[in-house]
Design a protein around this motif. Structure first.
Motif, PDB file in Angstrom:
ATOM      1  N   ARG A 138       0.833  -1.209   0.000  1.00 51.19           N
ATOM      2  CA  ARG A 138       0.000   0.000   0.000  1.00 51.19           C
ATOM      3  C   ARG A 138       0.865   1.255   0.000  1.00 51.19           C
ATOM      4  O   ARG A 138       0.517   2.264  -0.613  1.00 51.19           O
ATOM      5  N   GLU A 139       2.000   1.198   0.696  1.00 46.10           N
ATOM      6  CA  GLU A 139       2.953   2.303   0.637  1.00 46.10           C
ATOM      7  C   GLU A 139       3.468   2.464  -0.788  1.00 46.10           C
ATOM      8  O   GLU A 139       3.611   3.585  -1.293  1.00 46.10           O
ATOM      9  N   ALA A 140       3.757   1.342  -1.435  1.00 44.38           N
ATOM     10  CA  ALA A 140       4.241   1.392  -2.815  1.00 44.38           C
ATOM     11  C   ALA A 140       3.178   1.969  -3.742  1.00 44.38           C
ATOM     12  O   ALA A 140       3.479   2.795  -4.622  1.00 44.38           O
ATOM     13  N   ALA A 141       1.926   1.555  -3.553  1.00 40.10           N
ATOM     14  CA  ALA A 141       0.841   2.061  -4.395  1.00 40.10           C
ATOM     15  C   ALA A 141       0.684   3.559  -4.243  1.00 40.10           C
ATOM     16  O   ALA A 141       0.416   4.282  -5.211  1.00 40.10           O
ATOM     17  N   MET A 142       0.859   4.052  -3.019  1.00 40.11           N
ATOM     18  CA  MET A 142       0.736   5.485  -2.774  1.00 40.11           C
ATOM     19  C   MET A 142       1.911   6.240  -3.407  1.00 40.11           C
ATOM     20  O   MET A 142       1.718   7.286  -4.033  1.00 40.11           O
ATOM     21  N   ARG A 143       3.129   5.698  -3.270  1.00 40.75           N
ATOM     22  CA  ARG A 143       4.287   6.356  -3.874  1.00 40.75           C
ATOM     23  C   ARG A 143       4.185   6.361  -5.398  1.00 40.75           C
ATOM     24  O   ARG A 143       4.587   7.324  -6.056  1.00 40.75           O
ATOM     25  N   ILE A 146      -1.043   5.338  -7.641  1.00 34.64           N
ATOM     26  CA  ILE A 146      -2.262   4.670  -8.123  1.00 34.64           C
ATOM     27  C   ILE A 146      -3.357   4.630  -7.068  1.00 34.64           C
ATOM     28  O   ILE A 146      -4.518   4.362  -7.385  1.00 34.64           O
ATOM     29  N   ALA A 147      -3.017   4.879  -5.803  1.00 28.88           N
ATOM     30  CA  ALA A 147      -4.016   4.838  -4.734  1.00 28.88           C
ATOM     31  C   ALA A 147      -3.476   5.579  -3.525  1.00 28.88           C
ATOM     32  O   ALA A 147      -2.270   5.808  -3.416  1.00 28.88           O
ATOM     33  N   PHE A 148      -4.378   5.955  -2.628  1.00 30.62           N
ATOM     34  CA  PHE A 148      -3.948   6.489  -1.342  1.00 30.62           C
ATOM     35  C   PHE A 148      -4.444   5.551  -0.249  1.00 30.62           C
ATOM     36  O   PHE A 148      -5.354   4.748  -0.454  1.00 30.62           O
ATOM     37  N   VAL A 149      -3.824   5.632   0.919  1.00 28.99           N
ATOM     38  CA  VAL A 149      -4.212   4.766   2.031  1.00 28.99           C
ATOM     39  C   VAL A 149      -5.228   5.497   2.894  1.00 28.99           C
ATOM     40  O   VAL A 149      -4.962   6.589   3.402  1.00 28.99           O
ATOM     41  N   GLY A 150      -6.402   4.888   3.048  1.00 24.62           N
ATOM     42  CA  GLY A 150      -7.469   5.519   3.812  1.00 24.62           C
ATOM     43  C   GLY A 150      -7.351   5.262   5.300  1.00 24.62           C
ATOM     44  O   GLY A 150      -6.494   4.508   5.767  1.00 24.62           O
TER      45      GLY A 150
END
Length: 376
Positions: A138-143, A146-150
Motif C-alpha cells: 500500500r505504501e508502494a501504491a501510494m508512492r 495509483i491509490a492512497f491509504v485511507g
C-alpha cells in the motif's frame, strides 16, 4: 540498467498501455528507495501487538525492495478492480467470491514482465509480487500514485474505490516514475464508525485482534466470545468498512474483473452445508479460490457463529447435530454457543447434552449458554 533505448515518456506510456491491455485499472511506477514512513508505522503496529498471531509480519524487512529482489531498481504497481459486495449481508467478502486473485494477478504480472522486456529492448530481471510477498504494497501504491491509504488502512483509488487488488512487478531496470498520491479522507470517519467490532483504535491503525477479517481467516482458535455477535453472518472476511466509504458509493470508471465474479459452487452452498461438509466437498468448494486459506474446521466454526447470529429457528437441527456430533471440539464449542442464541426445546436439549462433552471448552460454552438462558 536504465531505459535508454527510447525517451522516458515513451517508455512510461508503453508500460501503461501494456498494463491496461492486460486489464489492470491503474498502473504507476516508483523508485526503490526504502519506505521509511511505512517501516516506522509497521514497527509501531507490531510493538502494540495489533498483528495478533501474524508473527510472519515481523520476519522480513518489508520496507526495502532489496528484501524481495537484491537488484531492485524500480517497482511497477498495478491495481485490478473486482466486483463490490452485492448486499450488506454477504457471508463472504467480495474479493474472495471468485477466482484466486494470487493466480490471476501473478499470471498477468508475468505477462507484463514479458512486455517490459520488449519495451526496453533487452532482457529484464523481474519478480511478480502479490500480497504474499514481504512488501509494503500500500505504501508502494501510494508512492506510485495509483491509490492512497485511507483511515481504514485500505488502498483507495478515487474513481474506483477500495474494491481493488494490488500487485507489483519488481525490476532491475531504472524506469521513469509517476507522481505520488496524497491522502484524501479529510474529516470523514465513516469507515471507523461502521466497524462492528471497533477494530480501529485510531485512524490509519487496525487492531487485527478485533477485525472480522482476521478472526474469520487468520485466527485458528476459538473466536473471543464477546466478539462473536458482532461478526454477524460473515464467514470469510468483511466488507463493512469499505461499504461505508464514500469512495465506494458512486459509479466506477471501470467494472470489476470478470474472473472475480461469484463462483457457482459458493452461491449454491448454505451455511448448514458448510457446517457439516466433508473433506472432499470442502476441497471442491475452496479449490482455486482465496477460501482455501481457511481450514474446513475453521470455516465450520465460522458457519456455526453465522447460523447463531442469523436467528433462523430452522438452523437449530444443524447446530444441534454439530454441537454433539462434530469431530472437532472447536466446531462443537462454537455450535454450542450458537445454540445459546435460541430458546427452543431442541436447542435447550442439545445444550444439556453438551454439558457432558469430553472437551472442557464445549462444556463451558454449554454452561454459559444455559446460565444466560435461565437469566432471561
Amino acid at each position: 540498467m536504465s531505459a535508454t533505448s527510447a525517451s522516458r515518456a515513451t517508455v512510461l506510456a508503453q508500460i501503461q498501455r501494456a498494463a491496461h491491455d492486460l486489464g489492470f485499472a491503474r498502473v504507476g511506477i516508483c523508485n526503490s528507495s526504502p519506505f521509511v514512513r511505512g517501516e516506522h508505522a509497521l514497527r509501531q503496529w507490531l510493538s502494540a501487538g495489533h498483528h495478533a498471531t501474524m508473527d510472519y509480519m515481523a520476519e522480513h524487512d518489508r520496507g526495502r525492495l532489496e528484501t524481495v529482489m537484491p537488484t531492485a531498481a524500480s517497482l511497477i504497481c498495478v491495481a485490478l478492480a473486482y466486483p463490490g459486495p452485492e448486499t450488506a449481508s454477504d457471508t463472504v467478502a467480495a474479493y474472495a467470491r471468485g477466482a484466486d486473485y494470487h493466480q490471476v494477478l501473478r499470471e498477468r504480472l508475468n505477462r507484463l514482465s514479458a512486455s517490459l522486456t520488449k519495451i526496453i529492448g533487452h532482457p529484464v530481471h523481474s519478480r511478480a509480487c502479490v500480497d504474499s510477498a514481504p512488501l509494503l504494497e500500500r505504501e508502494a501504491a501510494m508512492r506510485a500514485g495509483i491509490a492512497f491509504v485511507g483511515k481504514s488502512t485500505m488502498a483507495i483509488v478515487p474513481d474506483l474505490g477500495s474494491h481493488i487488488l494490488l500487485g507489483e512487478l519488481v525490476t532491475d531496470v531504472l524506469l521513469p516514475t509517476t507522481p505520488s498520491a496524497r491522502a484524501r479522507c479529510g474529516r470523514c470517519t465513516a469507515c471507523l464508525d461502521a466497524c462492528p467490532t471497533r477494530a480501529f483504535p485510531e485512524a490509519f491503525v487496525l487492531d487485527a485482534r478485533r477485525c472480522v477479517s482476521y478472526l474469520t481467516i487468520e485466527h485458528k482458535g476459538p473466536i473471543p466470545r464477546d466478539l462473536r455477535a458482532a461478526i454477524g453472518t460473515r464467514i470469510f472476511g468483511c466488507d463493512i468498512c469499505q461499504q461505508a466509504c464514500p469512495y465506494n458509493g458512486g459509479s466506477r470508471s471501470q467494472p470489476g474483473e470478470p474472473a472475480f465474479a461469484p463462483r457457482r459452487e459458493l452461491t449454491n452452498t448454505t451455511l448448514a452445508d458448510i457446517l457439516h461438509m466433508g473433506s472432499k466437498p470442502y476441497r471442491r468448494l475452496v479449490a482455486r479460490s482465496p477460501l482455501a486459506r481457511v481450514s474446513r474446521n475453521q470455516m465450520a466454526r465460522n458457519a456455526a457463529i453465522a447460523l447463531g447470529n442469523g436467528g433462523d429457528p430452522k438452523s437449530v437441527p444443524a447446530l444441534a447435530n454439530a454441537a454433539v456430533g462434530h469431530k472437532s471440539p472447536l466446531v462443537r464449542s462454537h455450535a454450542t454457543w450458537a445454540l445459546g442464541r435460541f430458546t427452543s426445546p431442541q436447542a435447550q436439549a442439545a445444550l444439556e447434552d453438551a454439558l457432558c462433552d469430553n472437551d472442557l471448552s464445549v462444556r463451558e460454552e454449554a454452561r454459559v449458554a444455559l446460565t444466560t438462558t435461565e437469566e432471561c
